[in-house]
Design a protein around this motif. Structure first.
Motif, PDB file in Angstrom:
ATOM      1  N   GLU A  73      62.268 -19.119 -34.584  1.00 58.65           N
ATOM      2  CA  GLU A  73      63.106 -19.660 -35.647  1.00 58.65           C
ATOM      3  C   GLU A  73      63.669 -21.020 -35.228  1.00 58.65           C
ATOM      4  OE1 GLU A  73      64.513 -20.773 -38.630  1.00 58.65           O
ATOM      5  OE2 GLU A  73      64.065 -18.665 -39.051  1.00 58.65           O
ATOM      6  N   PRO A  74      63.100 -22.121 -35.732  1.00 69.73           N
ATOM      7  CA  PRO A  74      63.572 -23.458 -35.364  1.00 69.73           C
ATOM      8  C   PRO A  74      65.035 -23.720 -35.722  1.00 69.73           C
ATOM      9  CG  PRO A  74      61.475 -23.596 -36.523  1.00 69.73           C
ATOM     10  CD  PRO A  74      61.930 -22.175 -36.606  1.00 69.73           C
ATOM     11  N   LEU A  75      65.544 -23.065 -36.770  1.00 67.81           N
ATOM     12  CA  LEU A  75      66.912 -23.350 -37.194  1.00 67.81           C
ATOM     13  C   LEU A  75      67.963 -22.801 -36.232  1.00 67.81           C
ATOM     14  CD1 LEU A  75      66.730 -23.060 -41.078  1.00 67.81           C
ATOM     15  CD2 LEU A  75      66.257 -25.009 -39.571  1.00 67.81           C
ATOM     16  N   LEU A  76      67.543 -22.034 -35.230  1.00 61.63           N
ATOM     17  CA  LEU A  76      68.481 -21.609 -34.186  1.00 61.63           C
ATOM     18  C   LEU A  76      68.774 -22.745 -33.213  1.00 61.63           C
ATOM     19  CD1 LEU A  76      67.247 -18.006 -33.285  1.00 61.63           C
ATOM     20  CD2 LEU A  76      69.057 -18.688 -34.883  1.00 61.63           C
ATOM     21  N   GLN A  77      67.935 -23.785 -33.237  1.00 60.54           N
ATOM     22  CA  GLN A  77      68.111 -24.936 -32.357  1.00 60.54           C
ATOM     23  C   GLN A  77      68.006 -26.231 -33.192  1.00 60.54           C
ATOM     24  OE1 GLN A  77      66.156 -24.412 -28.325  1.00 60.54           O
ATOM     25  NE2 GLN A  77      65.015 -22.857 -29.473  1.00 60.54           N
ATOM     26  N   PRO A  78      68.933 -26.430 -34.122  1.00 52.76           N
ATOM     27  CA  PRO A  78      68.798 -27.546 -35.062  1.00 52.76           C
ATOM     28  C   PRO A  78      68.871 -28.930 -34.427  1.00 52.76           C
ATOM     29  CG  PRO A  78      70.933 -26.495 -35.330  1.00 52.76           C
ATOM     30  CD  PRO A  78      70.128 -25.626 -34.400  1.00 52.76           C
ATOM     31  N   ARG A  79      69.674 -29.113 -33.404  1.00 47.55           N
ATOM     32  CA  ARG A  79      69.760 -30.438 -32.771  1.00 47.55           C
ATOM     33  C   ARG A  79      68.449 -30.814 -32.110  1.00 47.55           C
ATOM     34  NH1 ARG A  79      74.114 -29.922 -28.754  1.00 47.55           N
ATOM     35  NH2 ARG A  79      73.896 -27.738 -29.223  1.00 47.55           N
ATOM     36  N   GLN A  80      67.827 -29.849 -31.460  1.00 44.29           N
ATOM     37  CA  GLN A  80      66.545 -30.102 -30.815  1.00 44.29           C
ATOM     38  C   GLN A  80      65.463 -30.378 -31.860  1.00 44.29           C
ATOM     39  OE1 GLN A  80      68.777 -27.742 -30.152  1.00 44.29           O
ATOM     40  NE2 GLN A  80      68.913 -27.327 -27.957  1.00 44.29           N
ATOM     41  N   ALA A  81      65.447 -29.573 -32.913  1.00 42.45           N
ATOM     42  CA  ALA A  81      64.477 -29.774 -33.991  1.00 42.45           C
ATOM     43  C   ALA A  81      64.676 -31.145 -34.635  1.00 42.45           C
ATOM     44  CB  ALA A  81      64.609 -28.662 -35.031  1.00 42.45           C
ATOM     45  N   LEU A  82      65.920 -31.566 -34.783  1.00 37.47           N
ATOM     46  CA  LEU A  82      66.225 -32.874 -35.361  1.00 37.47           C
ATOM     47  C   LEU A  82      65.670 -34.003 -34.498  1.00 37.47           C
ATOM     48  CD1 LEU A  82      67.572 -34.656 -37.486  1.00 37.47           C
ATOM     49  CD2 LEU A  82      69.728 -34.393 -36.223  1.00 37.47           C
ATOM     50  N   ALA A  83      65.764 -33.875 -33.186  1.00 35.01           N
ATOM     51  CA  ALA A  83      65.216 -34.900 -32.288  1.00 35.01           C
ATOM     52  C   ALA A  83      63.713 -35.060 -32.516  1.00 35.01           C
ATOM     53  CB  ALA A  83      65.507 -34.546 -30.830  1.00 35.01           C
ATOM     54  N   PHE A  84      63.001 -33.951 -32.664  1.00 37.34           N
ATOM     55  CA  PHE A  84      61.559 -34.007 -32.893  1.00 37.34           C
ATOM     56  C   PHE A  84      61.249 -34.592 -34.274  1.00 37.34           C
ATOM     57  CE2 PHE A  84      61.607 -29.922 -30.179  1.00 37.34           C
ATOM     58  CZ  PHE A  84      61.727 -30.655 -29.017  1.00 37.34           C
ATOM     59  N   ALA A  85      61.990 -34.147 -35.272  1.00 33.66           N
ATOM     60  CA  ALA A  85      61.752 -34.616 -36.639  1.00 33.66           C
ATOM     61  C   ALA A  85      62.013 -36.115 -36.758  1.00 33.66           C
ATOM     62  CB  ALA A  85      62.630 -33.835 -37.621  1.00 33.66           C
ATOM     63  N   ARG A  86      63.081 -36.593 -36.158  1.00 29.93           N
ATOM     64  CA  ARG A  86      63.375 -38.035 -36.208  1.00 29.93           C
ATOM     65  C   ARG A  86      62.272 -38.844 -35.544  1.00 29.93           C
ATOM     66  NH1 ARG A  86      69.848 -37.857 -35.163  1.00 29.93           N
ATOM     67  NH2 ARG A  86      70.441 -37.855 -37.362  1.00 29.93           N
ATOM     68  N   ALA A  87      61.792 -38.384 -34.398  1.00 33.14           N
ATOM     69  CA  ALA A  87      60.714 -39.088 -33.696  1.00 33.14           C
ATOM     70  C   ALA A  87      59.467 -39.154 -34.573  1.00 33.14           C
ATOM     71  CB  ALA A  87      60.405 -38.405 -32.366  1.00 33.14           C
ATOM     72  N   ALA A  88      59.165 -38.064 -35.253  1.00 37.19           N
ATOM     73  CA  ALA A  88      57.994 -38.033 -36.129  1.00 37.19           C
ATOM     74  C   ALA A  88      58.175 -38.995 -37.301  1.00 37.19           C
ATOM     75  CB  ALA A  88      57.746 -36.615 -36.632  1.00 37.19           C
ATOM     76  N   LYS A  89      59.325 -38.963 -37.937  1.00 34.48           N
ATOM     77  CA  LYS A  89      59.555 -39.825 -39.101  1.00 34.48           C
ATOM     78  C   LYS A  89      59.534 -41.300 -38.700  1.00 34.48           C
ATOM     79  CE  LYS A  89      59.680 -38.330 -42.561  1.00 34.48           C
ATOM     80  NZ  LYS A  89      58.492 -37.907 -43.357  1.00 34.48           N
ATOM     81  N   GLU A  90      60.066 -41.633 -37.517  1.00 34.10           N
ATOM     82  CA  GLU A  90      60.035 -43.013 -37.022  1.00 34.10           C
ATOM     83  C   GLU A  90      58.596 -43.508 -36.895  1.00 34.10           C
ATOM     84  OE1 GLU A  90      62.240 -42.925 -33.351  1.00 34.10           O
ATOM     85  OE2 GLU A  90      64.141 -42.596 -34.396  1.00 34.10           O
ATOM     86  N   LYS A  91      57.694 -42.598 -36.644  1.00 33.39           N
ATOM     87  CA  LYS A  91      56.280 -42.942 -36.485  1.00 33.39           C
ATOM     88  C   LYS A  91      55.504 -42.819 -37.801  1.00 33.39           C
ATOM     89  CE  LYS A  91      52.444 -42.228 -33.461  1.00 33.39           C
ATOM     90  NZ  LYS A  91      51.821 -41.607 -32.363  1.00 33.39           N
ATOM     91  N   GLY A  92      56.177 -42.424 -38.864  1.00 32.14           N
ATOM     92  CA  GLY A  92      55.517 -42.294 -40.162  1.00 32.14           C
ATOM     93  C   GLY A  92      54.757 -40.998 -40.336  1.00 32.14           C
TER      94      GLY A  92
END
Length: 164
Positions: A73-92
């Motif tokens: 369940e990724p939502l148990l670690q939202p800050r970590q998931a956010l770090a990955f999501a931001r990196a992905a979005k920065e790369k398009g």
């Protein structure tokens, strides 16, 4: 920052469209009967990794179309998931997130911040009685493919099928 993971699949073609880096979070409170990944349920299982190392993989990959945050369940670690999501979005890249929680029940600030970076949310617990091999990118018919950005913009849940 540390994240507890079950594993990574660097060339997944089943966790969303295209080639994806699938990040499997460790720990899941749902323990769905028939889950295809029951080894991810134990909150103390898996291994710890540095989020910076995974972010580096995302930034250095030259062939992936997106990332998928799944589990466990990724939502148990939202800050970590956010770090990955931001990196992905920065790369398009696109970001998909699988959760056993239901979109309308997500209300905490950290998770809402994460959702701002998510393109598609696959929500709902896997229900063995509703299992279907005919569904794209989900296991049971109660699970939904939600266009998160349109949902946030319109203030209502928008399913991908509604946009076709």
């Amino acid at each position: 920052m540390l994240v507890r993971l079950a594993g990574l699949v660097e060339e997944s073609i089943v966790d969303g469209p295209g080639y994806r880096l699938a990040i499997f979070f460790q720990g899941c409170p749902h323990a769905c009967i028939g889950c295809h990944n029951p080894k991810t349920h134990d909150l103390r299982g898996g291994y710890e990794a540095d989020t910076d190392e995974i972010v580096k993989k995302i930034r250095q990959s030259s062939y992936i179309d997106g990332i998928t945050l799944t589990g466990g369940e990724p939502l148990l670690q939202p800050r970590q998931a956010l770090a990955f999501a931001r990196a992905a979005k920065e790369k398009g890249l696109s970001v998909w997130l699988y959760t056993g929680f239901v979109y309308e029940d997500i209300s905490d600030a950290e998770t809402l911040e994460l959702l701002k970076q998510v393109d598609v949310l696959v929500d709902g617990k896997f229900e063995i009685k509703l299992k279907s091999l005919e569904l794209s990118f989900r296991g049971s018919s109660n699970q939904r493919l939600i266009d998160v950005q349109q949902s946030l913009k319109l203030g209502k849940t928008v399913l991908l099928s509604e946009l076709d």
